[in-house]
Design a protein around this motif. Structure first.
Motif, PDB file in Angstrom:
ATOM      1  N   ALA A 182       0.833  -1.203   0.000  1.00 41.04           N
ATOM      2  CA  ALA A 182       0.000   0.000   0.000  1.00 41.04           C
ATOM      3  C   ALA A 182       0.867   1.252   0.000  1.00 41.04           C
ATOM      4  O   ALA A 182       1.985   1.256   0.540  1.00 41.04           O
ATOM      5  N   LEU A 183       0.334   2.311  -0.614  1.00 44.19           N
ATOM      6  CA  LEU A 183       0.965   3.630  -0.588  1.00 44.19           C
ATOM      7  C   LEU A 183      -0.101   4.650  -0.252  1.00 44.19           C
ATOM      8  O   LEU A 183      -1.135   4.720  -0.924  1.00 44.19           O
ATOM      9  N   LEU A 184       0.112   5.420   0.808  1.00 40.71           N
ATOM     10  CA  LEU A 184      -0.812   6.471   1.243  1.00 40.71           C
ATOM     11  C   LEU A 184      -0.179   7.827   0.945  1.00 40.71           C
ATOM     12  O   LEU A 184       0.887   8.147   1.471  1.00 40.71           O
ATOM     13  N   TYR A 185      -0.846   8.623   0.094  1.00 37.04           N
ATOM     14  CA  TYR A 185      -0.307   9.901  -0.383  1.00 37.04           C
ATOM     15  C   TYR A 185      -1.154  11.048   0.150  1.00 37.04           C
ATOM     16  O   TYR A 185      -2.394  11.007   0.081  1.00 37.04           O
ATOM     17  N   VAL A 186      -0.480  12.082   0.662  1.00 37.25           N
ATOM     18  CA  VAL A 186      -1.179  13.280   1.134  1.00 37.25           C
ATOM     19  C   VAL A 186      -1.182  14.307   0.010  1.00 37.25           C
ATOM     20  O   VAL A 186      -0.134  14.879  -0.321  1.00 37.25           O
ATOM     21  N   PHE A 187      -2.348  14.526  -0.566  1.00 43.86           N
ATOM     22  CA  PHE A 187      -2.478  15.511  -1.639  1.00 43.86           C
ATOM     23  C   PHE A 187      -2.580  16.926  -1.077  1.00 43.86           C
ATOM     24  O   PHE A 187      -1.988  17.866  -1.607  1.00 43.86           O
ATOM     25  N   GLN A 188      -3.339  17.090  -0.014  1.00 43.47           N
ATOM     26  CA  GLN A 188      -3.457  18.376   0.670  1.00 43.47           C
ATOM     27  C   GLN A 188      -3.529  18.122   2.173  1.00 43.47           C
ATOM     28  O   GLN A 188      -4.014  17.089   2.621  1.00 43.47           O
ATOM     29  N   GLY A 189      -3.073  19.112   2.961  1.00 42.58           N
ATOM     30  CA  GLY A 189      -3.211  19.035   4.404  1.00 42.58           C
ATOM     31  C   GLY A 189      -2.097  18.263   5.071  1.00 42.58           C
ATOM     32  O   GLY A 189      -1.009  18.084   4.513  1.00 42.58           O
ATOM     33  N   SER A 190      -2.383  17.790   6.279  1.00 44.90           N
ATOM     34  CA  SER A 190      -1.384  17.042   7.033  1.00 44.90           C
ATOM     35  C   SER A 190      -2.074  16.056   7.969  1.00 44.90           C
ATOM     36  O   SER A 190      -3.189  16.300   8.438  1.00 44.90           O
ATOM     37  N   VAL A 191      -1.388  14.936   8.221  1.00 40.88           N
ATOM     38  CA  VAL A 191      -1.940  13.883   9.077  1.00 40.88           C
ATOM     39  C   VAL A 191      -0.832  13.316   9.953  1.00 40.88           C
ATOM     40  O   VAL A 191       0.363  13.498   9.690  1.00 40.88           O
ATOM     41  N   GLN A 192      -1.267  12.620  11.002  1.00 43.83           N
ATOM     42  CA  GLN A 192      -0.379  11.810  11.819  1.00 43.83           C
ATOM     43  C   GLN A 192      -0.727  10.344  11.572  1.00 43.83           C
ATOM     44  O   GLN A 192      -1.906   9.986  11.561  1.00 43.83           O
ATOM     45  N   VAL A 193       0.285   9.515  11.389  1.00 48.59           N
ATOM     46  CA  VAL A 193       0.077   8.088  11.167  1.00 48.59           C
ATOM     47  C   VAL A 193       0.573   7.332  12.399  1.00 48.59           C
ATOM     48  O   VAL A 193       1.740   7.473  12.794  1.00 48.59           O
ATOM     49  N   ASN A 194      -0.329   6.578  12.999  1.00 47.61           N
ATOM     50  CA  ASN A 194      -0.011   5.789  14.204  1.00 47.61           C
ATOM     51  C   ASN A 194       0.623   6.640  15.304  1.00 47.61           C
ATOM     52  O   ASN A 194       1.429   6.140  16.109  1.00 47.61           O
ATOM     53  N   ASP A 195       0.282   7.939  15.310  1.00 52.37           N
ATOM     54  CA  ASP A 195       0.748   8.896  16.322  1.00 52.37           C
ATOM     55  C   ASP A 195       2.261   9.103  16.322  1.00 52.37           C
ATOM     56  O   ASP A 195       2.796   9.741  17.238  1.00 52.37           O
ATOM     57  N   ILE A 196       2.955   8.605  15.314  1.00 50.96           N
ATOM     58  CA  ILE A 196       4.421   8.742  15.323  1.00 50.96           C
ATOM     59  C   ILE A 196       4.986   9.314  14.020  1.00 50.96           C
ATOM     60  O   ILE A 196       6.096   9.842  14.013  1.00 50.96           O
ATOM     61  N   ILE A 197       4.244   9.222  12.915  1.00 45.65           N
ATOM     62  CA  ILE A 197       4.755   9.688  11.620  1.00 45.65           C
ATOM     63  C   ILE A 197       3.902  10.864  11.160  1.00 45.65           C
ATOM     64  O   ILE A 197       2.681  10.725  11.002  1.00 45.65           O
ATOM     65  N   ALA A 198       4.532  12.006  10.957  1.00 49.67           N
ATOM     66  CA  ALA A 198       3.834  13.186  10.439  1.00 49.67           C
ATOM     67  C   ALA A 198       3.974  13.205   8.918  1.00 49.67           C
ATOM     68  O   ALA A 198       5.080  13.063   8.384  1.00 49.67           O
TER      69      ALA A 198
END
Length: 244
Positions: A182-198
């Motif tokens: 799987a590949l998760l791409y941020v097109f706009q904005g910002s997220v935290q992944v598993n509370d450790i990866i910004a």
């Protein structure tokens, strides 16, 4: 395994930034399975991208702002952008041109180059009219290998999107089948992944066999890919092919 791909991996100095996702995880292939290349264009209005060829690429035009008049060697002329998406299956040979419309709005989105299953398939152009521009807090299927999907890839490829609203959380979907990447791409904005990866705009993660929980730090537009790296694909497409 979760590996982050930073925006610094994009190449290009003009309005179109190019990501070869495999370059961040491999020394032998610039793609990851069937995901050959991801372009993130931000093109000013009243720009013409002149008629040019594609050979053995399957190209998803996923533009979120702005509009363009598309014309091609198959005889199609259509306005694309926002809720109107397009999949071009180049096959043996295909030419197209885009005229960016409007006076002020930048045309921004993704052009996603998927590797076909086989060489020299018949060319085809398919359009998809979305019911709404965004799918808020819910994953929406855009394309798959399944015949019931209007955007049907010849290879084992799935693409979803979602707008995750600020403060909301979402798990990554259950994988469509076993042994996918799987590949998760941020097109706009910002997220935290598993509370450790910004992850910020133009950043992504590649993962397999890992639970992934996403929390939106602000409204975030996300694109999720699945690919079967063991399935048959053609790696010599004009743009989607391995560049090494």
């Amino acid at each position: 395994m979760i590996q982050k791909i930073n925006s610094s991996m994009f190449i290009g100095h003009g309005p179109i930034k190019v990501l070869y996702p495999g370059s961040a995880v491999s020394n032998t292939d610039t793609g990851i399975g069937s995901i050959g290349r991801i372009d993130h264009p931000e093109i000013n209005s009243n720009t013409v991208i002149k008629m040019h060829p594609h050979i053995n690429d399957e190209i998803l035009s996923y533009f979120r702002t702005g509009e363009a008049e598309h014309s091609d060697s198959e005889g199609f002329v259509k306005i694309i952008g926002r809720k109107t998406l397009m999949l071009m299956k180049a096959g043996r040979s295909f030419f197209h041109e885009e005229k960016i419309m409007g006076q002020q709005e930048t045309m921004e989105g993704l052009q996603i180059f998927i590797r076909p299953q086989k060489k020299d398939l018949d060319p085809e152009v398919v359009f998809l009219e979305l019911d709404s521009l965004h799918s808020e807090n819910s994953w929406r299927l855009i394309g798959s290998p399944n015949p019931e999907t209007k955007f049907q890839f010849s290879s084992q490829t799935w693409i979803y999107d979602m707008k995750l609203l600020s403060g909301s959380t979402s798990e990554v979907l259950e994988f469509p089948k076993k042994n996918l990447t799987a590949l998760l791409y941020v097109f706009q904005g910002s997220v935290q992944v598993n509370d450790i990866i910004a992850l910020n705009k133009k950043e992504c993660i590649v993962f397999k066999d890992e639970p992934v929980l996403i929390k939106a730090s602000e409204d975030a537009e996300l694109v999720l890919f699945f690919t079967d790296e063991q399935a048959e694909i053609y790696k010599d497409g004009m743009y989607s092919g391995n560049q090494i």
